[in-house]
Each structure stands twice: as structure tokens, then as C-alpha cells.
Design a protein around this motif. Structure first.
Motif, mmCIF file in Angstrom:
data_model
loop_
_atom_site.group_PDB
_atom_site.id
_atom_site.type_symbol
_atom_site.label_atom_id
_atom_site.label_comp_id
_atom_site.label_asym_id
_atom_site.label_seq_id
_atom_site.Cartn_x
_atom_site.Cartn_y
_atom_site.Cartn_z
ATOM 1 N N ALA A 165 1.722 -40.287 -23.295
ATOM 2 C CA ALA A 165 2.093 -39.059 -24.000
ATOM 3 C C ALA A 165 3.037 -38.101 -23.012
ATOM 4 N N LEU A 166 3.839 -38.789 -22.088
ATOM 5 C CA LEU A 166 4.777 -37.940 -21.276
ATOM 6 C C LEU A 166 5.775 -37.355 -22.387
ATOM 7 N N GLY A 167 6.131 -36.156 -22.356
ATOM 8 C CA GLY A 167 6.995 -35.483 -23.383
ATOM 9 C C GLY A 167 6.270 -34.821 -24.262
ATOM 10 N N ALA A 168 4.881 -34.932 -24.579
ATOM 11 C CA ALA A 168 4.114 -34.358 -25.514
ATOM 12 C C ALA A 168 3.563 -33.031 -24.668
ATOM 13 N N THR A 169 3.437 -31.890 -25.626
ATOM 14 C CA THR A 169 2.766 -30.828 -25.289
ATOM 15 C C THR A 169 1.500 -30.432 -26.018
ATOM 16 N N TYR A 170 0.778 -29.407 -25.465
ATOM 17 C CA TYR A 170 -0.188 -28.666 -26.030
ATOM 18 C C TYR A 170 -0.152 -27.250 -26.096
ATOM 19 N N LYS A 171 0.154 -26.410 -27.105
ATOM 20 C CA LYS A 171 0.342 -25.221 -27.154
ATOM 21 C C LYS A 171 1.437 -24.859 -26.211
ATOM 22 N N GLY A 172 2.529 -25.631 -26.199
ATOM 23 C CA GLY A 172 3.929 -25.374 -25.190
ATOM 24 C C GLY A 172 3.720 -26.055 -23.644
ATOM 25 N N LYS A 173 2.751 -26.382 -23.305
ATOM 26 C CA LYS A 173 2.500 -26.849 -22.058
ATOM 27 C C LYS A 173 2.379 -28.365 -21.947
ATOM 28 N N HIS A 174 3.121 -29.009 -21.094
ATOM 29 C CA HIS A 174 2.869 -30.590 -21.084
ATOM 30 C C HIS A 174 1.427 -31.013 -20.973
ATOM 31 N N VAL A 175 1.063 -32.158 -21.723
ATOM 32 C CA VAL A 175 -0.108 -32.676 -21.253
ATOM 33 C C VAL A 175 -0.238 -33.132 -19.939
ATOM 34 N N GLY A 176 -1.693 -33.219 -19.325
ATOM 35 C CA GLY A 176 -1.691 -33.947 -18.111
ATOM 36 C C GLY A 176 -1.621 -32.852 -17.069
ATOM 37 N N THR A 177 -1.604 -31.604 -17.314
ATOM 38 C CA THR A 177 -1.346 -30.714 -16.261
ATOM 39 C C THR A 177 -2.590 -29.452 -16.390
ATOM 40 N N ARG A 178 -3.519 -29.691 -17.231
ATOM 41 C CA ARG A 178 -4.659 -28.834 -17.233
ATOM 42 C C ARG A 178 -6.132 -29.273 -16.928
ATOM 43 N N SER A 179 -6.012 -30.081 -15.864
ATOM 44 C CA SER A 179 -7.203 -30.898 -15.705
ATOM 45 C C SER A 179 -6.998 -31.055 -14.287
ATOM 46 N N PHE A 180 -8.292 -31.888 -13.447
ATOM 47 C CA PHE A 180 -8.402 -32.177 -12.058
ATOM 48 C C PHE A 180 -7.435 -33.247 -11.755
ATOM 49 N N ALA A 181 -6.787 -34.092 -12.658
ATOM 50 C CA ALA A 181 -5.658 -34.807 -12.579
ATOM 51 C C ALA A 181 -5.023 -35.467 -14.030
ATOM 52 N N SER A 195 9.620 -50.449 -15.185
ATOM 53 C CA SER A 195 8.789 -51.786 -15.473
ATOM 54 C C SER A 195 7.480 -51.854 -15.224
ATOM 55 N N GLY A 196 7.053 -51.323 -14.078
ATOM 56 C CA GLY A 196 5.611 -51.301 -14.129
ATOM 57 C C GLY A 196 5.598 -49.937 -13.120
ATOM 58 N N GLY A 197 4.452 -49.258 -13.210
ATOM 59 C CA GLY A 197 4.276 -47.980 -12.407
ATOM 60 C C GLY A 197 3.585 -46.905 -13.100
ATOM 61 N N GLY A 198 3.298 -45.992 -12.469
ATOM 62 C CA GLY A 198 2.573 -44.855 -12.858
ATOM 63 C C GLY A 198 2.617 -43.587 -11.973
ATOM 64 N N MET A 199 2.045 -42.262 -12.420
ATOM 65 C CA MET A 199 1.938 -41.227 -11.632
ATOM 66 C C MET A 199 0.814 -40.577 -11.906
ATOM 67 N N LEU A 200 0.385 -39.925 -10.852
ATOM 68 C CA LEU A 200 -0.752 -38.868 -10.906
ATOM 69 C C LEU A 200 -0.393 -37.617 -10.641
ATOM 70 N N VAL A 201 -0.724 -36.765 -11.570
ATOM 71 C CA VAL A 201 -0.121 -35.080 -11.167
ATOM 72 C C VAL A 201 -1.446 -34.154 -11.032
ATOM 73 N N THR A 202 -1.171 -33.338 -10.263
ATOM 74 C CA THR A 202 -2.189 -32.392 -9.963
ATOM 75 C C THR A 202 -1.603 -31.067 -9.418
ATOM 76 N N ASP A 203 -2.123 -29.863 -9.428
ATOM 77 C CA ASP A 203 -1.893 -28.614 -8.753
ATOM 78 C C ASP A 203 -2.479 -28.574 -7.408
ATOM 79 N N ASP A 204 -3.352 -29.586 -7.220
ATOM 80 C CA ASP A 204 -4.015 -29.502 -5.848
ATOM 81 C C ASP A 204 -3.410 -30.265 -4.820
ATOM 82 N N GLU A 205 -2.808 -29.619 -3.796
ATOM 83 C CA GLU A 205 -1.961 -30.256 -2.790
ATOM 84 C C GLU A 205 -2.815 -31.050 -1.964
#
Length: 381
Positions: A165-181, A195-205
Motif C-alpha cells: 500500500a505504498l502511496g495509498a492514503t487514509y483521510k489524506g494521510k499515508h498508511v503505515g504512519t498511525r501506529s506503533f510501526a 529487488s528485495g527489501g523493506g522499510m519500517l517507519v515510526t515517529d518514535d526515535e
């Protein structure tokens, strides 16, 4: 035979080649490096997250998210049932027990009403889940507000599997950004790939630092190699991050092209009897990673599998939608809540070629073959 039309092939351009050439010219092809650092910064900025950590796969990101959420042996973890197996497998890596939840028809994602029922039942039984792994299916956001409200009320840690769902939004905000991770995948078939890879995003430094620590074999600060806990070899290489940087620059274009694919298929095939396309829920904007439809054989006179085989005969790749986790042999003993909606979507659902580099000619070829299955059916009646 005509050339193979793939479901969702990589779409690579000159920017990726230039970044990779730069990595080779600098001789920085070992794990980590300046392209990894830049990819993390650019990705975090793209989705609106405070921090991003580049990893070897989306599965690795899910595993570390669960581990740092404190999930361990004996814990229960709620999980979407209509998803790819990689959403659920990291729960087993932590020796925890998945409990699968049904989807709703409006978005094909986890049903908040099923979640509410499951939480009531498990709390009453004294088995409140430690976490919920929520998949955003086929590029569309789940209905996050009620899900977040329920998780907050019951103290359940929410992890978003946004691999598709990269590039998808929920009420104007990107998915993946409203949770623990939030977790993303760059597998070869995803909307952007390394080719292979991933990303974890968080607001917690602090969490981001813990992820980096565990992903680099949990090496303690010391001039020698010192380790006080188990770590993992989960970091992304500088070369693959270079590919990702080039891909990310064209994310908006790739979403536009995939949505154009969906619009074409819906316009061309949407009037066929018994055909229904995956809906776009009112709360979000889908990236239409894959164009998915369902075929009601009682109305259509043909079914999902007959159409898939007709396409394969013409060297075109199409696939059934994900088989629900509660139907998988691996998870035959797992608990579940609901399941009938996911089972119906699986029985009828088909994914059509949807790549951002799909040519108009090949797209028309796919549609013509699908149509022919319905024409043949009517002629036999």
C-alpha cells in the motif's frame, strides 16, 4: 506465442541506473552506506513519518516490530486473514499464536466490527491479544479510525502491514504512519522495488534506534565485537537502496499508471455479468497495486479459474486473490473470528496484470481474453 505478460513486474528507469552506477563508482557496495541513509530520509519524508529504517525485507520489518512490541511465547496476536502469508509468519517467529479476523466488503480489509467482537470475546476469556497486525490489502487502506480506537481502548499494539500500500492514503494521510510501526515491502512485484527489501517507519526515535540495533546483529558499543542479546542480519545494502531511491522519485507516476489500469479494466469489463471490481472505500485513496475483481459463477456462467486458465493459455499471468490464512494448512489449528467474507472473495477473486509499465496493447489483450470467456459461455446456452 506472444510475449509473457506478468502480473506486476519491476518498472525500472534511468534514475535507478544512475544511482547504482554511483554506488559502484564509489566502491560502496557493502551493506549500509550513503544511499541507505538517503533512502531512509527520503522515504520518511515521502510518507510523513518521523523515522524510517531500511531492512532486507518487509517480513524482517514485521518481525522486528513484533519483537520490539514485546510479543513473545504464549501471546496472542490478532491478524488480518485475507492477506499474504508473510503478514502472519513473523508471529510464529516470536512463538506467539495468531488469531485471524475476517474482512468487510467495503474495502476487503479487516472488519472493525469483527475486531470489536473478537476483543470482547478474548478479554472475557482472559486472553487479550498483545498486538494486531493489520494488512492494507491490494493497495487500499483499512478503516483505521475505529480500529485505532478499539486498539487504544483495550491496550492492543497496532502494527500496520502496508507492504502492498505504498502511496495509498487514509483521510489524506499515508498508511503505515498511525501506529506503533508501519511496514513496507520492496519485493520485485511491489509498486516500487529494490529487488528485495523493506522499510519500517515510526515517529518514535528510540524505537527506530532499537530496530537499527537489532537489524545489525545487535552489536554493542565496543572496539571489538560485543553482543549481549540476539540480533539479526536484516539491514539493506547500499546498492539496493540506490535502486529504491530512483524508484521512490517516480512513486506518484507509478500510482497514476496503476490506477489507469484499474479504470481501463473496470470500464471495459465492469458490465460483464457477475463481475464486480474491488471497491475503493470512501475513506481513502488506493494505489491500485493490483486490479482485483470477483466473478459470481451463478450469474456469469464462468468462474475465476476458467478465466485464469484462459489467460494463462495465452501466456498472461493472473492469480487468485490471497487464500485466507485460516484456510492455510500451516494455520489449520489457529483460532479465527468470522471468515465467510474472506472465503467468498478468495473463491471468486482474480488479480489481473497491473504493472505500471503495462502497455495499452497488452492491457487490451488481457481484456479481450477475459471477455471471450463470457462470450463463449453465452454461445453455449
Amino acid at each position: 506465442m506472444s510475449s509473457r505478460v506478468y502480473l506486476s513486474p519491476p518498472d525500472i528507469g534511468p534514475d535507478e541506473q544512475a544511482f547504482v552506477a554511483e554506488a559502484f563508482a564509489s566502491n560502496w557496495i557493502a551493506p549500509l552506506g550513503p544511499h541507505v541513509d538517503a533512502f531512509e530520509r527520503e522515504f520518511a519524508q515521502c510518507v510523513g513519518a518521523g523515522h524510517a529504517v531500511a531492512l532486507s525485507s518487509g517480513t524482517a520489518a514485521l518481525h522486528l516490530a513484533l519483537r520490539l512490541a514485546g510479543v513473545g511465547a504464549g501471546d496472542e496476536v490478532f491478524c488480518s486473514t485475507l492477506t499474504f502469508v508473510a503478514t502472519a509468519n513473523p508471529i510464529l517467529y516470536q512463538n506467539a499464536a495468531p488469531v485471524f479476523l475476517d474482512c468487510e466488503r467495503e474495502s476487503w480489509n479487516l472488519d472493525p466490527n469483527v475486531l470489536a467482537d473478537a476483543l470482547r470475546a478474548r478479554v472475557k476469556a482472559g486472553k487479550k491479544p498483545k498486538a494486531l497486525v493489520l494488512a492494507h490489502l491490494y493497495g487500499q487502506s483499512a478503516n483505521l479510525d475505529p480500529i485505532i480506537e478499539l486498539c487504544t481502548k483495550h491496550g492492543v499494539i497496532l502494527i500496520e502491514d502496508a507492504a502492498e500500500a505504498l502511496g495509498a492514503t487514509y483521510k489524506g494521510k499515508h498508511v503505515g504512519t498511525r501506529s506503533f510501526a508501519g511496514v513496507f515491502s520492496f519485493n520485485g512485484n511491489k509498486i516500487i522495488t529494490t529487488s528485495g527489501g523493506g522499510m519500517l517507519v515510526t515517529d518514535d526515535e528510540k524505537l527506530a534506534k532499537q530496530v537499527r540495533f537489532l537489524a545489525t546483529q545487535a552489536r554493542d558499543p565496543a572496539p571489538h565485537y560485543e553482543h549481549s542479546q540476539v540480533g539479526f542480519n536484516y539491514r539493506l545494502s547500499n546498492v539496493l537502496a540506490a535502486i529504491g531511491r530512483g524508484q521512490l522519485r517516480h512513486l506518484a507516476e507509478k500510482v497514476t499508471r496503476r490506477r489507469e489500469n484499474f479504470d481501463f479494466y473496470q470500464k471495459t469489463l465492469g458490465q460483464l455479468p457477475g463481475v464486480t471490481f474491488m471497491p475503493e472505500a470512501s475513506w481513502g485513496h488506493s494505489n491500485r497495486w493490483l486490479t482485483c475483481l470477483t466473478i459470481d459463477s451463478a450469474i456469469a456462467g464462468t468462474d475465476r479459474e476458467q478465466v485464469r486458465l484462459a489467460l494463462e493459455k495465452e501466456n498472461i499471468e493472473a492469480r487468485p486473490v490471497w487464500k485466507p490464512m485460516h484456510l492455510q494448512p500451516l494455520y489449520a489449528s489457529a483460532q479465527k473470528f468470522g471468515g465467510a467474507v474472506a472465503e467468498e472473495i478468495f473463491a471468486r477473486g482474480l488479480c489481473l496484470p497491473s504493472g505500471s509499465n503495462l502497455s495499452p496493447a497488452d492491457r487490451a489483450r488481457v481484456a479481450a481474453i477475459v471477455k471471450s470467456c463470457f462470450t463463449q459461455t453465452r454461445s453455449k446456452r
